[in-house]
Write a protein that holds these residues in place. Structure first.
Motif, mmCIF file in Angstrom:
data_model
loop_
_atom_site.group_PDB
_atom_site.id
_atom_site.type_symbol
_atom_site.label_atom_id
_atom_site.label_comp_id
_atom_site.label_asym_id
_atom_site.label_seq_id
_atom_site.Cartn_x
_atom_site.Cartn_y
_atom_site.Cartn_z
ATOM 1 N N THR B 125 0.849 -1.196 0.000
ATOM 2 C CA THR B 125 0.000 0.000 0.000
ATOM 3 C C THR B 125 0.885 1.247 0.000
ATOM 4 O O THR B 125 0.528 2.262 -0.583
ATOM 5 C CB THR B 125 -0.942 0.022 1.224
ATOM 6 O OG1 THR B 125 -0.176 -0.312 2.372
ATOM 7 C CG2 THR B 125 -2.073 -0.963 1.058
ATOM 8 N N GLU B 128 1.859 1.980 -3.543
ATOM 9 C CA GLU B 128 0.697 2.449 -4.318
ATOM 10 C C GLU B 128 0.379 3.904 -3.957
ATOM 11 O O GLU B 128 0.014 4.705 -4.813
ATOM 12 C CB GLU B 128 -0.525 1.550 -4.101
ATOM 13 C CG GLU B 128 -0.433 0.167 -4.774
ATOM 14 C CD GLU B 128 -0.283 0.201 -6.323
ATOM 15 O OE1 GLU B 128 -0.428 1.262 -6.941
ATOM 16 O OE2 GLU B 128 0.005 -0.877 -6.906
ATOM 17 N N LYS B 129 0.575 4.243 -2.696
ATOM 18 C CA LYS B 129 0.308 5.626 -2.278
ATOM 19 C C LYS B 129 1.341 6.576 -2.924
ATOM 20 O O LYS B 129 0.994 7.629 -3.443
ATOM 21 C CB LYS B 129 0.361 5.745 -0.755
ATOM 22 C CG LYS B 129 0.227 7.191 -0.302
ATOM 23 C CD LYS B 129 -0.107 7.370 1.155
ATOM 24 C CE LYS B 129 -0.353 8.843 1.516
ATOM 25 N NZ LYS B 129 0.532 9.813 0.884
#
Ligand code: SF4
Ligand code: SF4
Lengths: 294, 151
Positions: B125, B128-129
Motif C-alpha cells: 500500500t 501504491e500511495k
C-alpha cells in the motif's frame, strides 16, 4: 501525433514501478513529450533479473523471460525498457530462443503447453536505443531549459553494453550514444577513469560491492562531474543509496547526485524537480540543479 | 583438500553457455579487468575455469563459494580470446550450487519470490500511495500462470 510516432509496449520490470516510481513518471512525461506512444500491458512477470534469478536457475530464468516475450508479441509492438537488467535478460533470452539450444527446446515445449509461443518477431528496445532511433536532433528540439554548465558523468551499466555480440547497443569499452543524448540537452559529458566499469551491485560481499561503486564515484568527481546519469534502476540504487552506505561503511563521502537519463530529459524539457519526485533521491540533487543555467 | 567430482565438468558443460570450457588455455586475459578479482582476495575467473576443468567442483559449489562475488560485468566475456566466457561458467556453477541447496539464502529467496509472486519486489500500500502522489496509476497486473512453467 504524426503517423510516424513510435509505439511501444512499456515493460517496466519490478524495481522502477515498485521501488523508484519517480523514474517511471519522468519516463512517461519525457518520452510522451517526444511523441512516443507507450502502451501498458497486464500479464508480465519480472524480466527476470539477470544475476540472482539466473544464478539460481538458468532454465527458470529463460522460461520466464521467453514467456514475457511471447506475451509481448501478442501486442504486436516492440517492447520498451528503462532498465539494463530487463534489456539484457529479454534480449539474451530472445537470442537463445532464436538460436535454439537444448534449453530453448525445453522452454518451447513449456510455453506451448500454456498456449504461448515465441517467434522472435518483436524487438526489445532500451530507452537509449529508442531515443537514438528518434535522433538527438529530435531530443534537442524538445528541450525548453538547456542544461548548459552542467557536467555529467554517464554510467552505462554493464548489462547495456556486454556481451556486445548479443546486446548490440554500443561499443562495449568505448560507448558514445548516452554521451550524445546528454549533450543533446545542452549539458557537457565528462570522461573519467574506469568509464565502462561496473557499479558493483551484484557482488555479494557488501564492502567489496561498495568499494567498486566508491572508486567509480571518486573517478567521476575527479573529472569534475556535477552529477551521474544512469539508465538502470539497479545502477541507480547502487550509486544513490549506495553513497549513504559508502559513507557509513567505508567512511568516504562523494555527494554526487544520481539521475536516470529520463529524469535529466524531463528536467531539460522544463519539468520541476518537486513534481518529478526527485526529493526521494538519497543524494540531494539540488546542487546539481543549481548549476544549470537558463 | 577439495576433491574432484567425477561428472562435474559434464554436468557443467550441459548448462547453456558453459560448453566452451575446454577451450580455455589459461591465458589470464579474463583477470586483468575483473572487478571481483580486484576487490575480493580469492576471486579469479581463470582459476574458477581451471577448477571447473579439473572437476574440482566442491570448491565452486560449496556454501559461500567465491563464485557469488562475480559482479556479472561481462568484461571477461569480451576479453576471453577462446570464447570460454568465464561469466557463463560461473553462472553454470551457481546453478549447480543452487541445485544442491548451496546458493546464498538471499538469492534463493529472490528466485522464490519471483517464482511465487511474479515480481521481485512485493507490491504494497505504501508504494501504491507513492505512485498515487506522483499521479501514476496502479502497477499493471502481473502474470498469474507461472506455476505450470516452473514445475
Ligand atoms: S577463460 Fe579465456 S581469458 Fe580466461 S584464462 Fe581461459 S582462455 Fe584465457
Ligand atoms: S563477469 Fe564476473 S568474472 Fe567476469 S570480469 Fe566481471 S566480475 Fe569478473
Amino acid at each position: 501525433m504524426s503517423a510516424s510516432s513510435p509505439e511501444y509496449t512499456l515493460f517496466l520490470g519490478c524495481m522502477i514501478p515498485l521501488r523508484h516510481p519517480q523514474i517511471e513518471l519522468s519516463a512517461r512525461r519525457s518520452l510522451g513529450a517526444l511523441g512516443m506512444v507507450l502502451s501498458d500491458s497486464d500479464g508480465f512477470s519480472c524480466c527476470p533479473e539477470p544475476w540472482n534469478v539466473k544464478g539460481a536457475s538458468l532454465d527458470d530464468w529463460l522460461v520466464l523471460a521467453a514467456r514475457n516475450l511471447a506475451v509481448a508479441e501478442r501486442s504486436g509492438r516492440d517492447l520498451l525498457v528503462l532498465c539494463n537488467g530487463c534489456y539484457s535478460t529479454l534480449t539474451e533470452a530472445g537470442h537463445l530462443m532464436s538460436n535454439g539450444g537444448e534449453a530453448a527446446e525445453r522452454v518451447r515445449g513449456k510455453l506451448e503447453a500454456l498456449g504461448l509461443s515465441y517467434s522472435g518477431t518483436r524487438r526489445t528496445r532500451h530507452v537509449v536505443q529508442a531515443l537514438c532511433d528518434l535522433g538527438t536532433d529530435a531530443v534537442s528540439a524538445s528541450v525548453t531549459r538547456p542544461l548548459s554548465g552542467l557536467k555529467v558523468a554517464v554510467h552505462h551499466g554493464c548489462h547495456l553494453l556486454r556481451p556486445h555480440e548479443i546486446l548490440q547497443v554500443d561499443d562495449p569499452f568505448d560507448p558514445v550514444l548516452l554521451e550524445g543524448l546528454v549533450e543533446a540537452l545542452g549539458a557537457e559529458a565528462v570522461r573519467y577513469e574506469g568509464y565502462t566499469d561496473c557499479c558493483g551491485k551484484a557482488t555479494r560481499d557488501q564492502d567489496s560491492s561498495l568499494r567498486i561503486a566508491s572508486n567509480k564515484l571518486a573517478a567521476m568527481k575527479s573529472a569534475g562531474a556535477d552529477c551521474v546519469v544512469v539508465v538502470c534502476p539497479a545502477c541507480f540504487e547502487q550509486m544513490d543509496l549506495g553513497q549513504v552506505e559508502i559513507k557509513r561503511r567505508l567512511g568516504e563521502e562523494h555527494r554526487l547526485p544520481v539521475l536516470h537519463y529520463c529524469q535529466l530529459l524531463a528536467l531539460a524539457q522544463g519539468g520541476q524537480p518537486d513534481s518529478l519526485g526527485l526529493g526521494r533521491h538519497r543524494v540531494d540533487v539540488k546542487p546539481a540543479l543549481q548549476k544549470m543555467q537558463g | 583438500m577439495a576433491k574432484a567430482i567425477p561428472d562435474f565438468k559434464d554436468k557443467l558443460s550441459r548448462i547453456e553457455g558453459a560448453g566452451r570450457l575446454t577451450a580455455c588455455y589459461q591465458c589470464s586475459a579474463c583477470v586483468a579487468e575483473c572487478p571481483a578479482a580486484q576487490q575480493c582476495g580469492d576471486f579469479n575467473p581463470r582459476l574458477i575455469v581451471l577448477a571447473a576443468l579439473l572437476g574440482v567442483g566442491e570448491l565452486l559449489v560449496e556454501k559461500d563459494s567465491v563464485i557469488w562475488q562475480c559482479t556479472t560485468c561481462y568484461k571477461c566475456y569480451e576479453r576471453c580470446p577462446q570464447g570460454t566466457h568465464p561469466i557463463e561458467v560461473i553462472t553454470a556453477c551457481k546453478n549447480l550450487a543452487a541445485a544442491i541447496g548451496n546458493a546464498p539464502e538471499e538469492i534463493t529467496a529472490l528466485h522464490d519470490t519471483v517464482a511465487g509472486n511474479a515480481t521481485l519486489i512485493m507490491p504494497s500500500t505504501a508504494i501504491e500511495k507513492r505512485r498515487g502522489d506522483l499521479g501514476l496509476g496502479p502497477v499493471p497486473a502481473p502474470a498469474e500462470d507461472l506455476e505450470r512453467l516452473l514445475e
